[in-house]
Structures are given as C-alpha cells and as structure tokens.
Design a protein around this motif. Structure first.
Motif, PDB file in Angstrom:
ATOM      1  N   UNK A 299      14.673  49.229  35.948  1.00 12.71           N
ATOM      2  CA  UNK A 299      15.483  49.690  34.935  1.00 12.71           C
ATOM      3  C   UNK A 299      16.970  49.797  35.549  1.00 12.71           C
ATOM      4  N   UNK A 373      20.393  57.637  30.936  1.00 11.39           N
ATOM      5  CA  UNK A 373      20.623  56.819  31.956  1.00 11.39           C
ATOM      6  C   UNK A 373      20.383  57.805  33.269  1.00 11.39           C
ATOM      7  N   UNK A 375      18.705  60.500  33.384  1.00 10.70           N
ATOM      8  CA  UNK A 375      17.479  60.910  33.495  1.00 10.70           C
ATOM      9  C   UNK A 375      16.668  59.876  34.343  1.00 10.70           C
ATOM     10  N   UNK A 376      16.847  58.593  33.635  1.00 12.79           N
ATOM     11  CA  UNK A 376      16.197  57.450  34.411  1.00 12.79           C
ATOM     12  C   UNK A 376      16.691  57.173  35.815  1.00 12.79           C
ATOM     13  N   UNK A 378      16.982  59.298  37.934  1.00 10.12           N
ATOM     14  CA  UNK A 378      16.241  60.752  38.597  1.00 10.12           C
ATOM     15  C   UNK A 378      15.021  59.837  38.677  1.00 10.12           C
ATOM     16  N   UNK A 379      14.246  59.193  37.978  1.00  8.67           N
ATOM     17  CA  UNK A 379      12.932  58.555  38.161  1.00  8.67           C
ATOM     18  C   UNK A 379      13.075  57.638  39.124  1.00  8.67           C
ATOM     19  N   UNK A 382      13.139  59.228  42.355  1.00 11.40           N
ATOM     20  CA  UNK A 382      11.758  59.719  42.506  1.00 11.40           C
ATOM     21  C   UNK A 382      10.871  58.712  43.152  1.00 11.40           C
TER      22      UNK A 382
END
Lengths: 474, 93
Positions: A299, A373, A375-376, A378-379, A382
C-alpha cells in the motif's frame, strides 16, 4: 591528466596532499568535463565557475596550512533545491527561476566549513515531483548511458553529473526515492539517510514528513564521507536528530531479509534475474538470507500519493508572487495576481499534486484519504519494525525496470508514480536506504545500469555502508 | 466521482488559475489517481490509534538577530517594493 573515473574522496585527498595535483587543477578538470558534455545532456542548470575556482584556491591554502579535512577541495554538485547564499535556487521551477538564496542551507554551511568546492546546481523535476526530470521547467536531463532515455528523478541532474564524472560527488534530496531511483538508472550510488539525520534547513520543502537530503556518489565510501560531513542535529530544523540515540551493536554476521511476496508485483524479468544474481553473490559472501513478509508494504504508493500531495499543497502555498519569485500582474486585484502568478509559475505535475492534496485534505474527504493513509503508514512502519526483529537489512531491487525512454510515461501519472514502489517505503517509515549498482541489461544496443537497494533500521547507516562496500568490493 | 466544476473550485481554493482545457485534463488525471489510491480502503480491522512517538521541539521565544540584518537581502528578491515595504494591490475597497 587526472584519472577522474577511478577517483574517490580519499584518493583525491591523498593526491592533493602528496602534490600529485592541486585542488584548483582538480576543479578545473571537472569544469572541463562540464564544458564538453553539459550542452548535450542538460545536467547543470548553472555552473558557478568563478566561485568554485575561488573555493579551490582556498582549499589549496588549507592543504598548505595543514587544516585540510577529507572534504577540503572536493568538487560537489548541488541539486537545484538546496540553498546556497547569493546563488539562484529554482527547484526546477519557473516560479523560482530568478530566486536568489538569501542564506546558506545547513548542508552548504557544513560543506563550506569543510572547504568543499561547489561546482553548480543540477537539474531536477520541478519541486522534486517526478521520477525522470521530465517535469523540470528547464528541459529534461538525458541519461548518459543512452541519451534517448531519462536519468530518473527527481535528482536526475545530480546522478547524471556523478555518472559522467562532471562532479566527484553530489547532493540530492529524497522524498519517495529521488536519490535512489535515478542512481540506479545512472549506475551510481544513491543514499537516503534516516529521516532527520541531516538538517532540512534550506532545502526547498516538498513533503516535510518524508524529505531528506542525500549523497549521490560513485562509491559507498564516498557516500559515507559526505554523510558524515553534513549530518547532525540542527537548531534550525526541529525534526533533526542527533546521531547517538541508538545503540550501535554490530552483529557478527548480518542477516539479509528478502520480501519475496512483495517482489512478485510487476517486476521486469531481467531485473528479477539480476536481483537473484546479487542475492547469490551475497550468499556466497557468507550472508544469511531469510524470506520475510511485509504484508502492508504493497500500500506504499497509494499512501504516498495521498500524504505527499497533502504536504505539497500546504508547503507550496508560500509561493504567492509577492515576497519573491515570479510575479504576473493579474489586472484587477491581489487575488488575480495570486491566481495568475501561480497559474503560470507552476508546471502540470505541481498543479496536479497541489489540487490532489487540496482535495484529500478538504472536509468530507479528510478522514477517508488523509487520516486513513496516516493509519496505513503506521501499519507499514510496524511491518518493518517486526521484520527487523529477525533480520539486519532488507534487500529489494531499486526499480522495476531500467531507465525508460523520454516521453514514454508522461501521459500516465499513475504509471509514473509506480516507479516509487520499492523506494517509497523507506520514506514512509523514515528508514535509511542505499541503492548500489548491480549490473547492466542490454536494450536496443545500449547497456543500461541496474541497482539493488539495502534498507536498515533507523540510524543504522553503518550497516548499509558495511554491506554496500562489501558488495562493491570497496 | 470528482467533476470538472469541483476541480475548478479546488484550483481556485489553491489560488491557481487553470484554463478549461487544463481543468478537463486534470479531472481525468485526478480521477485516475483517486481510483488508484482508493485501494487503501480495503485495509480494515483494527488500526490501532497509537499515540505518536513524535514530540514538539521548542525553542526560547527570543530575537536571535539584530534588527534589519536580513531586510535588504530579503527585499531584493521582491518583485515589487516601496522602500522597505512589499508593494501589493489594494485589498480593501
């Protein structure tokens, strides 16, 4: 004749010290290459010949005084978005065509302190938005390996400058791959340090949570010397960090992670086989190879093309045609002046991103695009944090293919954006990454360079230098 | 679906004059880009709302340079000036 082709910072330093040649002779040698090749390739937008020769003379003096350091007398090219007092910095844009920097960026200040020689400013995509230099308001730079092709971007001028030895080293900036992708296309080393490790003070802003200045060089050792010269915390950039916040424990044997699943997305067959050869080479050098999963990294490009236009739309609001830069009289009132100045000062890609950014930040769409965006993002960060529990560095190709032809992708922004697929993640997660040359492919009678990219944990540039040098037999 | 009128409105909010032709082209391009970036909507489930690790870096609110030190340098870049002022068109009627 100075052998510019095999020169490194270290060798140049030794040679000047031993009297093999002077700093002035070295600068003259590079100026000569620029004279011979610049009109064909459009690498430098401006050459600071007189100032460079003056700096070279001062460097000679420092060698006599015994105050010379490694970067003293080393000829450097600057990307056109890095401020150098009393010189034009246009960021490849009509709106700043005649803008004269009123102060030195922190990196230029550090280069001056070290006694480096600044040769000139290099071409780039307008405001660093692009992957080919085709978005420059001052014409495309041509790839020295095949002049029908792009050098990559946005730091395409700086990478081409180093590739033809018209500068010993150069600075670029990297927001989504702008040092690494053109380095791969031009066959040189492109380095994106950890976010915050080099001050952004005096770098014309694009995406402030992603931007970093980076070295472009012919060797990993040179990238290391240049990085050590310009890095460090700076009171003028509140996101800059000091160097010793992480514990640097060198693992005896580095483990290399490869995100095989991620690599299966649309990569040129020849790139993949070149990549696999590099993996075998590293394996035979004794590195352990491990397959890793980065489930959200796919993403990256969509996340990047929401966050970066959002930041662009606010950063570029400052160009109003009033304080500095292009001013177009709109007739009636101040608003008309703004509309006309920005309407004619910005090129198509910059307009596209400002409008896109304005849209994703507007009420009603802010949650669905910008917040999602983030939030993603952060993923993705991670995913890397987890992967680095198992491995020391992560290896991918730098690009999905070799340099493409001028004009090949200009009418398809999304296709152009996909160039960032392997380089963008390091910016999204703030990680250090380096692209090193990994070979060539033959295409239509040209030998086109390829690159591979190593990514490390935050502030573990040392690991990138170590493995990069070993890979290139330095 | 973003329309040409919306694009024109966004351009005017961003203070960029665009021609009808540009607006037409931008509409198609922005639509294609939005269609592409929309794939992030498929990321569902719990996205932890983590407290950011970032913190503000503050400095003391004090003047660090003497008055007028940069005035001439800065104003020499201005397209239009009067003395030490930037010259702009009348804003209030």
């Amino acid at each position: 004749m100075i052998d510019l082709k095999n020169l490194t910072i270290k060798k140049a330093h030794e040679s000047i010290k031993n009297g093999d040649f002077t700093a002035v002779e070295l600068t003259e040698a590079y100026l000569e290459v620029i004279k011979q090749k610049n009109s064909e390739l459009n690498i430098y937008l401006e050459v600071f010949e007189n100032d460079a020769l003056k700096q070279a003379e001062e460097a000679n003096q420092r060698f006599k005084d015994g105050t010379a350091v490694e970067m003293t007398g080393i000829p450097v090219a600057l990307k056109d978005n890095i401020l150098y007092e009393a010189h034009v910095a246009s960021a490849g844009s009509k709106i700043l065509e005649n803008y004269i920097a009123t102060y030195d960026s922190t990196v230029v200040k550090k280069l001056k302190t070290a006694g480096a020689v600044i040769l000139g400013r290099t071409n780039m995509d307008e405001f660093a938005m692009g992957v080919s230099t085709e978005n420059s308001a001052f014409g495309v730079t041509k790839n020295p390996h095949d002049t029908k092709r792009v050098p990559g971007g946005s730091s395409g001028g700086s990478t081409a400058a180093v590739a033809i030895n018209s500068a010993l080293v150069a600075l670029g900036s990297d927001t989504g791959g702008s040092c690494r992708q053109p380095a791969a296309f031009c066959g040189v080393v492109g380095f994106k340090p950890t976010y915050g490790s080099i001050s952004r003070h005096g770098l014309i802003a694009m995406g402030s949570s992603l931007d970093i200045i980076g070295p472009i060089t012919n060797s990993v050792s040179d990238a290391e010397v240049l990085f050590n010269t310009i890095k460090g915390e700076d009171a003028m950039d509140s996101t800059s960090i000091s160097q010793n916040t992480e514990n640097k424990k060198q693992s005896s044997k580095m483990v290399i992670g490869i995100p095989r699943e991620f690599l299966s997305i649309g990569v040129d067959e020849r790139i993949l086989s070149n990549f696999n050869e590099s993996v075998s080479k590293l394996e035979s050098m004794g590195y352990e190879i491990k397959d890793i999963k980065l489930p959200n990294v796919k993403y990256t490009v969509p996340v990047y093309y929401i966050i970066s236009p959002a930041e662009v739309s606010s950063n570029l609001a400052r160009f109003d045609g009033i304080k500095y830069g292009l001013h177009i009289d709109g007739g009636g009132n101040l608003l008309e002046d703004y509309l006309k100045s920005r309407g004619s000062g910005f090129g198509p890609e910059v307009k596209r991103r400002i409008i896109l950014g304005t849209y994703v930040l507007s009420s009603g769409y802010h949650d669905a695009y910008y917040n999602k965006a983030m939030a993603v993002r952060e993923l993705i960060t991670e995913d890397y944090r987890k992967a680095f529990e198992e491995v020391d560095v992560i290896l991918t190709p730098t690009t999905t293919g070799p340099a493409f032809k001028i004009g090949e992708k200009v009418n398809d922004p999304v296709k152009m954006y996909l160039e960032d697929i392997f380089t963008g993640p390091a910016n999204i997660a703030g990680l250090p990454a380096i692209s090193v040359p990994s070979g060539f492919v033959d295409e239509e009678g040209s030998k086109l360079p390829l690159g591979i990219q190593f990514i490390a944990r935050h502030q573990r540039e040392d690991m990138l230098f170590e493995i990069g040098k070993k890979f290139l037999n330095e | 679906m973003i329309t040409r009128e919306e694009i024109k409105n966004l351009a005017s909010l961003a203070r960029i004059e665009v021609t009808d032709l540009e607006a037409e082209k931008l509409t198609k391009e922005v639509l294609a880009i939005l269609d592409y970036v929309d794939q992030i909507q498929e990321v569902t489930g719990v996205i932890e709302n983590k407290v950011s690790e970032h913190r503000n870096v503050m400095r003391d609110d004090v003047v660090t340079n003497s008055s007028g030190l940069y005035t001439e340098k800065l104003l020499s870049n201005a397209p239009s000036r009067e003395g030490n002022y930037l010259k702009v068109k009348k804003i209030l009627g």
